[in-house]
Scaffold this active site. Structure first.
Site, PDB file in Angstrom:
ATOM      1  N   ASP A 265       0.838  -1.194   0.000  1.00 31.33           N
ATOM      2  CA  ASP A 265       0.000   0.000   0.000  1.00 31.33           C
ATOM      3  C   ASP A 265       0.876   1.248   0.000  1.00 31.33           C
ATOM      4  O   ASP A 265       1.369   1.676   1.036  1.00 31.33           O
ATOM      5  CB  ASP A 265      -0.916  -0.008   1.233  1.00 31.33           C
ATOM      6  CG  ASP A 265      -1.846   1.203   1.269  1.00 31.33           C
ATOM      7  OD1 ASP A 265      -1.933   1.919   0.248  1.00 31.33           O
ATOM      8  OD2 ASP A 265      -2.492   1.414   2.317  1.00 31.33           O
ATOM      9  N   LYS A 272       1.817   7.907   0.326  1.00 31.98           N
ATOM     10  CA  LYS A 272       2.149   7.978   1.747  1.00 31.98           C
ATOM     11  C   LYS A 272       3.511   8.645   1.936  1.00 31.98           C
ATOM     12  O   LYS A 272       4.386   8.509   1.091  1.00 31.98           O
ATOM     13  CB  LYS A 272       2.215   6.561   2.335  1.00 31.98           C
ATOM     14  CG  LYS A 272       0.871   5.908   2.579  1.00 31.98           C
ATOM     15  CD  LYS A 272       1.062   4.508   3.152  1.00 31.98           C
ATOM     16  CE  LYS A 272      -0.263   3.797   3.355  1.00 31.98           C
ATOM     17  NZ  LYS A 272      -1.069   4.362   4.439  1.00 31.98           N
ATOM     18  N   ARG A 346     -11.028  -0.392   2.259  1.00 27.79           N
ATOM     19  CA  ARG A 346     -12.489  -0.471   2.353  1.00 27.79           C
ATOM     20  C   ARG A 346     -13.130  -0.640   0.975  1.00 27.79           C
ATOM     21  O   ARG A 346     -14.206  -1.224   0.859  1.00 27.79           O
ATOM     22  CB  ARG A 346     -13.022   0.771   3.085  1.00 27.79           C
ATOM     23  CG  ARG A 346     -12.826   2.062   2.345  1.00 27.79           C
ATOM     24  CD  ARG A 346     -12.975   3.281   3.239  1.00 27.79           C
ATOM     25  NE  ARG A 346     -11.812   3.469   4.106  1.00 27.79           N
ATOM     26  CZ  ARG A 346     -11.695   4.451   5.004  1.00 27.79           C
ATOM     27  NH1 ARG A 346     -12.678   5.327   5.161  1.00 27.79           N
ATOM     28  NH2 ARG A 346     -10.608   4.550   5.744  1.00 27.79           N
TER      29      ARG A 346
HETATM   30  N1  BES Z   1      -3.180   0.329   5.226  1.00 29.18           N
HETATM   31  C1  BES Z   1      -3.540   1.596   5.704  1.00 29.18           C
HETATM   32  C2  BES Z   1      -3.776   1.631   7.212  1.00 29.18           C
HETATM   33  C3  BES Z   1      -2.617   1.284   8.110  1.00 29.18           C
HETATM   34  C4  BES Z   1      -1.789   2.276   8.595  1.00 29.18           C
HETATM   35  C5  BES Z   1      -2.380  -0.010   8.493  1.00 29.18           C
HETATM   36  C6  BES Z   1      -0.736   1.952   9.443  1.00 29.18           C
HETATM   37  C7  BES Z   1      -1.335  -0.338   9.340  1.00 29.18           C
HETATM   38  C8  BES Z   1      -0.505   0.644   9.805  1.00 29.18           C
HETATM   39  C9  BES Z   1      -4.819   2.093   5.021  1.00 29.18           C
HETATM   40  O1  BES Z   1      -5.005   1.669   3.722  1.00 29.18           O
HETATM   41  C10 BES Z   1      -4.773   3.584   5.011  1.00 29.18           C
HETATM   42  O2  BES Z   1      -3.870   4.119   4.443  1.00 29.18           O
HETATM   43  N2  BES Z   1      -5.741   4.227   5.652  1.00 29.18           N
HETATM   44  C11 BES Z   1      -5.794   5.643   5.720  1.00 29.18           C
HETATM   45  C12 BES Z   1      -7.220   6.078   5.551  1.00 29.18           C
HETATM   46  C13 BES Z   1      -7.407   7.569   5.353  1.00 29.18           C
HETATM   47  C14 BES Z   1      -6.798   8.007   4.047  1.00 29.18           C
HETATM   48  C15 BES Z   1      -8.882   7.880   5.381  1.00 29.18           C
HETATM   49  C16 BES Z   1      -5.254   6.074   7.088  1.00 29.18           C
HETATM   50  O3  BES Z   1      -5.456   5.356   8.069  1.00 29.18           O
HETATM   51  O4  BES Z   1      -4.611   7.100   7.154  1.00 29.18           O
HETATM   52 ZN    ZN Z   2      -4.027   2.935   2.295  1.00 28.93          ZN
HETATM   53 ZN    ZN Z   3      -4.073  -0.160   3.227  1.00 27.66          ZN
END
Ligand code: BES
Ligand code: ZN
Ligand code: ZN
Length: 504
Positions: A265, A272, A346
């Site tokens: 991801d 990120k 999601r």
């Molecule tokens: N895979 C990530 C969440 C995550 C973060 C898992 C750290 C394990 C450790 C997920 O896909 C993500 O990036 N979520 C975002 C959502 C936001 C953009 C609404 C997040 O949590 O920042």
């Molecule tokens: Zn993500």
């Molecule tokens: Zn993710």
């Protein structure tokens, strides 16, 4: 590693005395099994430097025998959680000292919360196995080889078939959890959607469940617009992994487990930052857990119908990526307005949850490293648990407590639906504010489970929603300092899922 039940301790193994503060060494069941001279020496040692909580000793005795002394908290503060930590600590210490064969007394781990000896044996064997894991696949071997414990003899004054079975089952749970950790630890370049599908096929063959892998064409035919959208930016094409373990009654409706399988991801075009991207090869931890929960259940010969679904994609930024502002048409027909390409989990889970309904399940559980917000809310000790069903909530919490795979509830209320209404699509893939991100993610998923066309209870002529539990395992994705587990993937969700499925 071999874990087995024993009535005596052989000469080849190193007995571990797990002693609570104030507990008398000479009252320990292993003490009378030692030679006279060894006993004297051990008492002298204990007198000179009384064992305190946190102390670990490996002692060489006059007869040539070695013993381990492990100091744990006193009886009044002792509980099941500390017992699980102690079990891991014994193995951690033995590994450090390069002790290969150890013996423990099952009674040392008992507490008021775990009176049942069979269940205790299971917990202890699972914890031993988890602690004996190391991810060495990508390291050049050290000259003397890696240090692992090879044998643990579990001693009991009252051995029973239940304890024996507990040891065997606990070992299976530990082993399968370690395999899930290996999959999650594997770098993103080597763990693509296709590789994850191959791993599922291999697990199915080894333990006895059916695996079908849908490629991109079949995913298109199913109109899984969410999975297709997220996968657009990557050269690695998506897979949809379907696993079927059907050892329950013919007419028994199945339990469907759904695991997020994002093999890497990056965040996509909403890339990120450096600190956020580092461990994102583990973003398929939920998928790995589903694969190996099925393997564990199959090896344990659980008589249930269980389906596993893993949407597998890589989330990459490129000229072909899905964009913020894109509106994806999910398999359910609902459209998803992409506000942030990093909220990809999601989106793929939405399609998988829709697919899950085909089975007319009696329960759907999804498990995903879904939000950083769950970590903000809970820290790294508990996964977030969402459900509207109080009995399921209780059952999952109990399963977490029992296995050390802790979960804690957060609200799943309709009020939050306001936050994920789309402007140009039916649903937005993130909330309108920066608050409660774990909850808005859960509420988003909920929209694909609750529906007016849920399973029809024909007898009463009413429509019922499918019982559903969502586990956000992002908090427990990696192990924490001081937990006596190797750095990297923790195998989150394995314990709680196996236990919950068995209890249902
Ligand atoms: N895979 C990530 C969440 C995550 C973060 C898992 C750290 C394990 C450790 C997920 O896909 C993500 O990036 N979520 C975002 C959502 C936001 C953009 C609404 C997040 O949590 O920042
Ligand atoms: Zn993500
Ligand atoms: Zn993710």
């Amino acid at each position: 590693m071999k874990v087995f039940l024993t009535k005596t301790i052989g000469n080849g193994s190193v007995p571990a005395f797990i002693l609570k503060e104030q507990q008398l060494l000479e009252r320990h069941s292993f003490f009378k099994l030692l030679a006279e001279g060894d006993r004297k020496q051990l008492l002298a040692f204990q007198k000179k430097s009384p064992l305190k909580e946190g102390h670990n000793h490996l002692i060489f005795l006059p007869s040539g025998r070695e013993v381990m002394l492990i100091g744990v908290p006193e009886r009044t503060t002792w509980n099941h959680r500390k017992a699980m930590l102690a079990a891991r600590r014994v193995v951690w210490f033995a590994k450090r000292e390069r002790v290969k064969r150890i013996a423990v007394d099952l009674d040392d781990f008992s507490s008021i919360e775990s009176k049942d000896r069979g269940m205790l044996a299971e917990t202890v064997a699972a914890q031993f196995t988890l602690a004996n894991f190391e991810f060495t696949e990508y390291k050049t071997s050290v000259p003397d080889g890696w240090s692992f414990v090879e044998e643990i003899a579990v001693f009991s004054l009252k051995p029973s078939a239940a304890i024996e079975r507990g040891v065997a089952v606990g070992t299976i749970i530990g082993e399968e959890t370690n395999k899930a950790r290996t999959l999650a630890n594997t770098p993103g370049g080597d763990m693509t959607p296709q590789k994850l599908a191959e791993a599922a096929a291999k697990a199915g063959e080894a333990s006895g469940f059916k695996v079908t892998v849908f490629d991109e064409k079949e995913i298109e035919k199913l109109k899984m617009g969410g999975i297709l959208g997220v996968s657009k930016g990557s050269a690695e094409r998506p897979r949809f992994i379907v696993m079927e373990y059907l050892k329950g009654g013919k007419n028994e409706r199945p339990i469907v487990l759904v695991g997020k399988g994002v093999t890497f991801d990056t965040g996509g075009l909403n890339l990120k930052p450096r600190d956020g991207i580092y461990e994102m090869h583990m973003d398929m931890s939920g998928g790995a857990a589903v694969i190996h929960v099925l393997a564990a259940l199959a090896r344990m010969k659980v008589k249930k119908n269980v389906i596993g679904l893993v949407p597998a994609v890589e989330n990459m930024p490129s000229g072909s990526s899905y964009r913020p502002g894109d509106v994806l048409k999910s398999m359910s027909g609902k459209t998803i307005e992409v506000l942030d390409t990093d909220a990809e989990g999601r989106i793929i889970l939405a399609d998988a949850l829709t697919y899950a309904k085909r089975y007319e399940p009696r329960l759907v559980v999804d498990i995903a490293t879904l939000t950083g917000a769950a970590m903000v809310a809970l820290g790294q000790r508990a996964s977030a648990l969402f459900t509207t069903d109080h009995r399921l909530e209780e059952r999952f919490r109990a399963a977490g407590e029992h296995t050390g795979d802790f979960v804690w509830p957060l609200p799943l209320w309709e009020e939050y639906e306001e936050e994920i209404k789309g402007t140009f699509g039916d649903l937005a893939n993130m909330g309108k504010t920066r608050y409660g991100g774990a909850i808005t993610a859960a509420v988003f998923l909920w929209q694909f489970i609750k529906s007016s066309r849920a399973t029809r209870d024909t007898k009463q002529g009413v429509e019922r929603n499918i019982p559903w539990v969502h586990l956000d395992i992002a908090p427990r994705m990696t192990t924490t300092e001081g937990s006596f587990l190797a750095k990297g993937a923790a195998g989150a969700g394995m314990g709680v899922l196996i236990e919950a499925v068995r209890r249902i």
